[in-house]
Design an enzyme around this catalytic site. Structure first.
Site, PDB file in Angstrom:
ATOM      1  N   MET A 154      -2.968 -78.759 -45.460  1.00  0.00           N
ATOM      2  CA  MET A 154      -3.851 -78.410 -46.583  1.00  0.00           C
ATOM      3  C   MET A 154      -3.054 -77.950 -47.799  1.00  0.00           C
ATOM      4  O   MET A 154      -3.441 -77.006 -48.480  1.00  0.00           O
ATOM      5  CB  MET A 154      -4.832 -77.297 -46.158  1.00  0.00           C
ATOM      6  CG  MET A 154      -5.718 -77.711 -44.998  1.00  0.00           C
ATOM      7  SD  MET A 154      -6.713 -76.366 -44.337  1.00  0.00           S
ATOM      8  CE  MET A 154      -5.579 -75.568 -43.220  1.00  0.00           C
TER       9      MET A 154
ATOM     10  N   ASP B 189     -16.185 -83.428 -36.479  1.00  0.00           N
ATOM     11  CA  ASP B 189     -15.744 -83.080 -37.826  1.00  0.00           C
ATOM     12  C   ASP B 189     -15.393 -84.302 -38.665  1.00  0.00           C
ATOM     13  O   ASP B 189     -15.188 -85.378 -38.151  1.00  0.00           O
ATOM     14  CB  ASP B 189     -14.465 -82.234 -37.734  1.00  0.00           C
ATOM     15  CG  ASP B 189     -14.781 -80.772 -37.554  1.00  0.00           C
ATOM     16  OD1 ASP B 189     -15.970 -80.432 -37.553  1.00  0.00           O
ATOM     17  OD2 ASP B 189     -13.827 -79.985 -37.414  1.00  0.00           O
TER      18      ASP B 189
ATOM     19  N   LYS C  89     -17.377 -80.670 -43.170  1.00  0.00           N
ATOM     20  CA  LYS C  89     -16.133 -79.987 -43.509  1.00  0.00           C
ATOM     21  C   LYS C  89     -15.146 -80.970 -44.086  1.00  0.00           C
ATOM     22  O   LYS C  89     -14.447 -81.690 -43.399  1.00  0.00           O
ATOM     23  CB  LYS C  89     -15.470 -79.362 -42.279  1.00  0.00           C
ATOM     24  CG  LYS C  89     -16.094 -78.122 -41.817  1.00  0.00           C
ATOM     25  CD  LYS C  89     -15.000 -77.167 -41.533  1.00  0.00           C
ATOM     26  CE  LYS C  89     -15.470 -76.048 -40.654  1.00  0.00           C
ATOM     27  NZ  LYS C  89     -14.378 -75.493 -39.916  1.00  0.00           N
TER      28      LYS C  89
HETATM   29  N1  SAH Z   1      -6.540 -79.074 -36.510  1.00  0.00           N
HETATM   30  C1  SAH Z   1      -5.981 -80.071 -37.389  1.00  0.00           C
HETATM   31  C2  SAH Z   1      -5.714 -79.529 -38.766  1.00  0.00           C
HETATM   32  C3  SAH Z   1      -6.942 -79.181 -39.539  1.00  0.00           C
HETATM   33  S1  SAH Z   1      -6.589 -78.564 -41.117  1.00  0.00           S
HETATM   34  C4  SAH Z   1      -4.703 -80.611 -36.751  1.00  0.00           C
HETATM   35  O1  SAH Z   1      -4.243 -80.101 -35.739  1.00  0.00           O
HETATM   36  O2  SAH Z   1      -4.160 -81.570 -37.271  1.00  0.00           O
HETATM   37  C5  SAH Z   1      -6.851 -79.991 -42.112  1.00  0.00           C
HETATM   38  C6  SAH Z   1      -5.545 -80.500 -42.673  1.00  0.00           C
HETATM   39  O3  SAH Z   1      -4.846 -81.213 -41.671  1.00  0.00           O
HETATM   40  C7  SAH Z   1      -5.676 -81.493 -43.793  1.00  0.00           C
HETATM   41  O4  SAH Z   1      -5.893 -80.857 -45.025  1.00  0.00           O
HETATM   42  C8  SAH Z   1      -4.326 -82.164 -43.757  1.00  0.00           C
HETATM   43  O5  SAH Z   1      -3.343 -81.358 -44.330  1.00  0.00           O
HETATM   44  C9  SAH Z   1      -4.073 -82.206 -42.272  1.00  0.00           C
HETATM   45  N2  SAH Z   1      -4.447 -83.497 -41.678  1.00  0.00           N
HETATM   46  C10 SAH Z   1      -5.342 -83.716 -40.695  1.00  0.00           C
HETATM   47  N3  SAH Z   1      -5.378 -85.018 -40.356  1.00  0.00           N
HETATM   48  C11 SAH Z   1      -4.469 -85.633 -41.136  1.00  0.00           C
HETATM   49  C12 SAH Z   1      -4.015 -86.970 -41.275  1.00  0.00           C
HETATM   50  N4  SAH Z   1      -4.498 -87.964 -40.527  1.00  0.00           N
HETATM   51  N5  SAH Z   1      -3.056 -87.241 -42.188  1.00  0.00           N
HETATM   52  C13 SAH Z   1      -2.531 -86.273 -42.937  1.00  0.00           C
HETATM   53  N6  SAH Z   1      -2.933 -85.008 -42.862  1.00  0.00           N
HETATM   54  C14 SAH Z   1      -3.883 -84.676 -41.977  1.00  0.00           C
END
Ligand code: SAH
Length: 521
Positions: free
Chosen positions: A182, A44, A66
């Site tokens: 998000m 992803d 995505k």
């Molecule tokens: N499965 C992922 C989340 C996916 S949803 C997890 O467990 O982290 C995607 C959202 O995750 C983004 O919109 C943001 O809000 C957050 N996100 C993912 N990686 C991030 C990062 N390195 N820094 C800040 N927010 C992050």
């Protein structure tokens, strides 16, 4: 011992693996183990691309896309289908997802699809971005004096939706810490809902973008002010919103963004093979490194001089190593000739500096001589003190290199054989990208670790005139590893701002850190 393997079945297997939040060091050992054995990797946008380096060269890497709000490379159905097809073809598939696959990651939907087709699977959890973002912003997500509960919510819901899945009235005061995934687009809506439902408008809030990566950027405010703060700082997704009294602890606990080179963009111009030590030391101190390899190291076309020398290697009094590559390519050839380190029992071994001595140790050999000054000239002086007149000296080195060492030794009566074992080949490409970064004034520092990195860097950016070069580099400082490199920088009309006393990568990084700490730039 045989290489550990993963079970191979007729139908393949899908491993849904959490990639962690961003820093490639934050994947689990199990995740890395599976990547190393993958035949297909479907990854992803949020999974760090560096992790793909763990996969075998033969693995097929598929970008599933995505990006919040942007173009999707595949639809969710497309991804599901991709996994099913490859597994049915008997492949070991790693589905690599950002953070934890089961936290707002649609991981379960992908598994449900596999179940329909009876495809074996395994799920490997990952460090979710909520905990990483909080931790890397200096916020403990719980603390017994502040909060005993945490809620993870998605901010992605359409505010126009009549029936929200989130019970704002219960959430607003029900959870001590609230972390919103998000949530950037709907931040005004989310903060209003929480305030309207009884959360104190003065509750501290932090927003963290690209957590745990060199691009991390965080801002702070309160439920009332954070929307404006985020707008002013132009924070875009991916970012997390951390709400609650624990945010107050950031003042004392913030560690990641306090590292000395945090926020500094540094160009590393080294060979592809050697960039890693410099890059990891700079990153350790918080720098954001842009790697431009200006040189590739290649074997020479003709090894005859070395081969002849190897045949009579015990007739030599000294072998001199002036670079890591010199050591590595010398031994490659030695092994190819069916020899090993035992053949080097006769001659004494001299090296130009500590790093080269360490490289030699990897082959079980301890250098007999390391000069006090780590240059070719320094080595020449140290050897002259050992009386090398009429002695046979072998110098395996680059095809084109500084002549001062062999020249000084020859002038003093030594019989020097120069054996070219590798060559420097300038790389092409990425010129526009580098020029753009320089023009936008984003680059704080250029690092040069040899004269050829300087000349190759200049060839790469190809300025029309000295004026243009100065214009391009007007906001950029320059670090050079030693006097020879510094001289080349100056000969090209540029100024060296940082130069360590000892010519090693570690000393250069210390000098860079000291420079920014002193100047508070
Ligand atoms: N499965 C992922 C989340 C996916 S949803 C997890 O467990 O982290 C995607 C959202 O995750 C983004 O919109 C943001 O809000 C957050 N996100 C993912 N990686 C991030 C990062 N390195 N820094 C800040 N927010 C992050």
């Amino acid at each position: 011992m045989t290489e550990p393997a993963i079970q191979k079945t007729q139908t393949g297997k899908v491993y849904l693996v959490g990639a962690g939040p961003g820093d490639p060091g934050l994947i689990t050992l199990r995740g890395k183990y599976l990547l190393e054995r993958a035949e297909i990797v479907v990854y992803d946008y949020l999974a760090n691309k560096k992790l793909l380096g763990h996969a075998p060269k033969s693995a097929v890497l598929i970008y599933a896309g995505k990006k919040g709000g942007g173009l999707h490379a595949f639809t969710q159905e497309g991804i599901n289908q991709l996994l099913v097809e490859h597994a049915k073809a008997g492949k070991t598939v790693v589905r690599l997802k950002g953070g934890d696959p089961f936290i707002f990651g649609r991981g379960a939907e992908e598994i449900q699809e596999l179940v329909k087709y009876n495809i074996p699977f395994e799920v490997v959890p990952g460090v979710t971005s909520a905990t990483a973002a909080a931790t890397y912003a200096g916020i403990p997500i719980t603390h017994r004096h502040y909060t005993a509960s945490v809620a993870f919510i998605t901010g992605h819901e359409d505010p126009a939706k009549k029936e929200s899945n989130i019970q704002w009235d219960k959430l607003a005061t029900g959870a001590g810490t609230i972390v919103v995934y998000m949530g950037i687009k709907n931040l005004p809506f989310i903060t209003k809902k929480l305030i309207d439902n009884g959360r104190d408008p003065k509750t501290p809030v932090a927003v963290v973008r690209w957590a745990s990566t060199p691009d991390q950027h965080s801002v702070e405010g309160t439920l009332e002010t954070i929307t404006d703060v985020v707008r002013e700082a132009d924070i875009k997704p991916p970012a997390l919103v951390v709400i609650g009294d624990v945010v107050k602890l950031r003042n004392t606990i913030d560690w990641f963004e306090k590292r000395p080179l945090y926020g500094k963009k540094i160009v590393v111009t080294r060979t592809r093979e050697q960039a890693s030590e410099l890059v990891s030391l700079l990153e350790e101190n918080g720098a954001n490194c842009l790697e431009y390899s200006t040189i590739n190291i290649k074997p020479v076309d003709d090894y005859r001089v070395l081969d002849d020398a190897l045949k009579n290697i015990s007739s030599y009094d000294w072998i001199l190593f002036t670079s890591l590559n010199g050591v590595a390519y010398f031994f490659n050839r030695l092994f190819e000739q069916g020899m090993d380190s035992r053949s080097l029992g006769g001659p004494k071994l001299a090296v130009v500096g500590n790093a080269t001595a360490d490289e030699l140790k990897k082959y079980g050999l301890v250098a007999d001589l390391i000069p006090e000054i780590f240059t070719g000239e320094g080595l020449a002086q140290a050897l002259l003190e050992k009386k090398v007149s009429a002695q046979k000296i072998l110098l395996p080195r680059a095809e084109i290199a500084q002549e001062i060492l062999p020249q000084t030794l020859t002038e003093n009566g030594a019989l020097v054989t120069i054996a070219p074992v590798y060559k420097n080949v300038p790389t092409k490409g990425r010129k526009e990208e580098l020029r753009e970064e320089l023009t936008s004034g984003d680059i704080d520092l250029l690092t040069f670790t040899s004269s050829s990195t300087v000349t190759n860097f200049l060839t790469m950016i190809d300025p029309a005139s000295t004026e243009e070069l100065h214009e391009l580099l007007k906001n950029t400082r320059i670090a050079a590893i030693g006097p020879v490199t510094a001289k080349t920088v100056e000969e090209n009309g540029l100024t060296v701002d940082i130069q360590p006393e000892r010519y090693t990568i570690a000393d250069m990084v210390n000098a860079i850190v000291a420079y920014y700490q002193d100047s508070k730039q």
